[in-house]
Design a protein around this motif. Sequence first.
Motif, PDB file in Angstrom:
ATOM      1  N   GLN A  47       0.799  -1.234   0.000  1.00 29.22           N
ATOM      2  CA  GLN A  47       0.000   0.000   0.000  1.00 29.22           C
ATOM      3  C   GLN A  47       0.823   1.270   0.000  1.00 29.22           C
ATOM      4  O   GLN A  47       0.295   2.352  -0.245  1.00 29.22           O
ATOM      5  CB  GLN A  47      -0.909   0.035   1.232  1.00 29.22           C
ATOM      6  N   ARG A  98      -1.143  -9.788   5.754  1.00 30.60           N
ATOM      7  CA  ARG A  98      -1.374 -10.345   4.408  1.00 30.60           C
ATOM      8  C   ARG A  98      -0.555  -9.592   3.361  1.00 30.60           C
ATOM      9  O   ARG A  98       0.154 -10.196   2.573  1.00 30.60           O
ATOM     10  CB  ARG A  98      -2.865 -10.296   4.065  1.00 30.60           C
ATOM     11  N   TYR A 106      -7.551  -9.368  -3.946  1.00 34.54           N
ATOM     12  CA  TYR A 106      -8.287  -8.764  -2.834  1.00 34.54           C
ATOM     13  C   TYR A 106      -9.717  -9.290  -2.746  1.00 34.54           C
ATOM     14  O   TYR A 106     -10.200  -9.625  -1.660  1.00 34.54           O
ATOM     15  CB  TYR A 106      -8.299  -7.239  -2.994  1.00 34.54           C
ATOM     16  N   SER A 152       1.781  -4.404   5.361  1.00 28.25           N
ATOM     17  CA  SER A 152       1.791  -3.194   6.194  1.00 28.25           C
ATOM     18  C   SER A 152       1.962  -3.518   7.677  1.00 28.25           C
ATOM     19  O   SER A 152       2.731  -2.852   8.385  1.00 28.25           O
ATOM     20  CB  SER A 152       0.507  -2.394   5.985  1.00 28.25           C
ATOM     21  N   ALA A 161     -12.980 -14.105   3.621  1.00 33.07           N
ATOM     22  CA  ALA A 161     -13.086 -13.544   4.979  1.00 33.07           C
ATOM     23  C   ALA A 161     -14.548 -13.382   5.383  1.00 33.07           C
ATOM     24  O   ALA A 161     -14.920 -13.674   6.530  1.00 33.07           O
ATOM     25  CB  ALA A 161     -12.348 -12.207   5.054  1.00 33.07           C
ATOM     26  N   GLU A 170      -4.703  -0.453   9.307  1.00 37.72           N
ATOM     27  CA  GLU A 170      -6.102  -0.490   8.868  1.00 37.72           C
ATOM     28  C   GLU A 170      -6.286   0.474   7.699  1.00 37.72           C
ATOM     29  O   GLU A 170      -5.369   1.189   7.324  1.00 37.72           O
ATOM     30  CB  GLU A 170      -7.057  -0.178  10.032  1.00 37.72           C
ATOM     31  N   GLY A 171      -7.490   0.474   7.168  1.00 40.15           N
ATOM     32  CA  GLY A 171      -7.775   1.257   5.976  1.00 40.15           C
ATOM     33  C   GLY A 171      -8.321   2.643   6.248  1.00 40.15           C
ATOM     34  O   GLY A 171      -9.000   3.210   5.393  1.00 40.15           O
ATOM     35  N   GLY A 172      -8.060   3.177   7.426  1.00 36.01           N
ATOM     36  CA  GLY A 172      -8.468   4.541   7.708  1.00 36.01           C
ATOM     37  C   GLY A 172      -9.733   4.649   8.542  1.00 36.01           C
ATOM     38  O   GLY A 172     -10.148   5.746   8.888  1.00 36.01           O
ATOM     39  N   TRP A 230      -9.982  -6.295   9.620  1.00 41.25           N
ATOM     40  CA  TRP A 230     -10.867  -6.800   8.567  1.00 41.25           C
ATOM     41  C   TRP A 230     -12.305  -6.598   9.047  1.00 41.25           C
ATOM     42  O   TRP A 230     -12.653  -7.030  10.159  1.00 41.25           O
ATOM     43  CB  TRP A 230     -10.644  -8.295   8.311  1.00 41.25           C
ATOM     44  N   ALA A 231     -13.120  -5.981   8.202  1.00 40.28           N
ATOM     45  CA  ALA A 231     -14.536  -5.765   8.533  1.00 40.28           C
ATOM     46  C   ALA A 231     -14.707  -5.177   9.931  1.00 40.28           C
ATOM     47  O   ALA A 231     -15.563  -5.607  10.706  1.00 40.28           O
ATOM     48  CB  ALA A 231     -15.336  -7.066   8.401  1.00 40.28           C
ATOM     49  N   MET A 232     -13.883  -4.202  10.213  1.00 41.08           N
ATOM     50  CA  MET A 232     -13.926  -3.442  11.465  1.00 41.08           C
ATOM     51  C   MET A 232     -13.714  -4.301  12.705  1.00 41.08           C
ATOM     52  O   MET A 232     -14.127  -3.941  13.811  1.00 41.08           O
ATOM     53  CB  MET A 232     -15.230  -2.635  11.587  1.00 41.08           C
TER      54      MET A 232
HETATM   55  C1  LIG Z   1     -10.654  -8.731   3.794  1.00 38.77           C
HETATM   56  C2  LIG Z   1     -10.275  -7.333   4.187  1.00 38.77           C
HETATM   57  C3  LIG Z   1     -11.167  -6.544   4.902  1.00 38.77           C
HETATM   58  C4  LIG Z   1     -10.810  -5.252   5.311  1.00 38.77           C
HETATM   59  N1  LIG Z   1     -11.700  -4.513   6.056  1.00 38.77           N
HETATM   60  C5  LIG Z   1     -11.312  -3.280   6.514  1.00 38.77           C
HETATM   61  C6  LIG Z   1     -12.184  -2.507   7.351  1.00 38.77           C
HETATM   62  O1  LIG Z   1     -13.303  -2.930   7.698  1.00 38.77           O
HETATM   63  N2  LIG Z   1     -11.755  -1.300   7.791  1.00 38.77           N
HETATM   64  C7  LIG Z   1     -10.532  -0.788   7.456  1.00 38.77           C
HETATM   65  O2  LIG Z   1     -10.172   0.304   7.889  1.00 38.77           O
HETATM   66  N3  LIG Z   1      -9.675  -1.512   6.654  1.00 38.77           N
HETATM   67  C8  LIG Z   1     -10.045  -2.726   6.186  1.00 38.77           C
HETATM   68  N4  LIG Z   1      -9.189  -3.445   5.391  1.00 38.77           N
HETATM   69  C9  LIG Z   1      -7.896  -2.842   5.022  1.00 38.77           C
HETATM   70  C10 LIG Z   1      -6.736  -3.380   5.841  1.00 38.77           C
HETATM   71  O3  LIG Z   1      -6.997  -3.300   7.237  1.00 38.77           O
HETATM   72  C11 LIG Z   1      -5.476  -2.585   5.554  1.00 38.77           C
HETATM   73  O4  LIG Z   1      -5.232  -2.573   4.174  1.00 38.77           O
HETATM   74  C12 LIG Z   1      -4.269  -3.144   6.302  1.00 38.77           C
HETATM   75  O5  LIG Z   1      -3.234  -2.180   6.308  1.00 38.77           O
HETATM   76  C13 LIG Z   1      -3.738  -4.439   5.698  1.00 38.77           C
HETATM   77  O6  LIG Z   1      -2.657  -4.901   6.455  1.00 38.77           O
HETATM   78  P1  LIG Z   1      -1.582  -5.959   5.885  1.00 38.77           P
HETATM   79  O7  LIG Z   1      -0.869  -5.277   4.718  1.00 38.77           O
HETATM   80  O8  LIG Z   1      -0.678  -6.213   7.036  1.00 38.77           O
HETATM   81  O9  LIG Z   1      -2.317  -7.171   5.443  1.00 38.77           O
HETATM   82  C14 LIG Z   1      -9.538  -4.732   4.954  1.00 38.77           C
HETATM   83  C15 LIG Z   1      -8.650  -5.521   4.210  1.00 38.77           C
HETATM   84  C16 LIG Z   1      -9.006  -6.803   3.822  1.00 38.77           C
HETATM   85  C17 LIG Z   1      -8.027  -7.633   3.042  1.00 38.77           C
END
Ligand SMILES: Cc1cc2nc3c(=O)[nH]c(=O)nc-3n(C[C@H](O)[C@H](O)[C@H](O)COP(=O)(O)O)c2cc1C
Length: 227
Positions: free
Chosen positions: A29, A73, A105, A76, A112, A174-176, A144-146
């Motif tokens: 990312q 995965r 993805y 990050s 998941a 996380e994704g923000g 994942w999924a909060m």
């Molecule tokens: C299956 C899946 C579900 C996710 N759900 C969320 C979420 O609900 N909220 C969020 O902020 N990020 C979500 N993300 C984003 C990841 O938390 C984020 O990209 C994280 O940095 C991934 O870490 P990694 O590179 O160590 O795998 C999701 C990612 C995946 C793959």
Amino acid sequence: MGGLLNMNFSKKSNGSDGTIDGQSITANQLTRSNIEWRNGYGTPSDGNDTNSQNTPTRKLTKDAKSIIIYFSRSGSTELLASKVAEQTDSDILEIVVKDSYSGNYQKTLSRANSERENEDYPELNMAVPDLSQYQTVYLGYPIWAMTLSHPMTSFVTTYGSRLSGKKIAPFMSEGGYGQGDSVSRIEDILAAEGSKDNTFTRALVVDGNKVDKSDSNVKHWVEQVKK
Ligand SMILES: Cc1cc2nc3c(=O)[nH]c(=O)nc-3n(C[C@H](O)[C@H](O)[C@H](O)COP(=O)(O)O)c2cc1C
């Protein structure tokens, strides 16, 4: 074509974003600007959670008083774990599932979702030491999924009883959208598995595309954890 529909997520040329226990980390990312990032949506992996070029991280010594246990995965959280490792004298253990999550993805997302709906969490493929030497356990995972990503759910469910009496320091990428209910999930699972007398520190939460800029944040958090 072009624009958001035709984004190029190729890695920068040196290919390495850091190292953990001497092995290279690729965090997919980091090359994304905020507009491209879309909260992590669509982030690929190389199809092997531990990195196809690497062996799962296992740094286990006789003397360490803390251990970093993490799953990642797409790299990050692994990069964040490496930064925690730089600030501590911790052992390190990477969580490994029997069947890796897809590099794709959408496939990971549907797997998941199905695992969560069926409460059917992944089987682990790793040997875990008895953990009695550690006072502090840093637990690292993506959201994942909060909530807690499933490999960490499996880990705390399977090995939670070995975490009695320990200080738990959760960290995540996380994704923000923040930490969701991930920390209370850990608390609930540990209680259900018979782990007693845990203390929890404040969680460290970092956006997955900004982990490379998190050094001072990590340093400050580790100082608090060590108090
Ligand atoms: C299956 C899946 C579900 C996710 N759900 C969320 C979420 O609900 N909220 C969020 O902020 N990020 C979500 N993300 C984003 C990841 O938390 C984020 O990209 C994280 O940095 C991934 O870490 P990694 O590179 O160590 O795998 C999701 C990612 C995946 C793959």
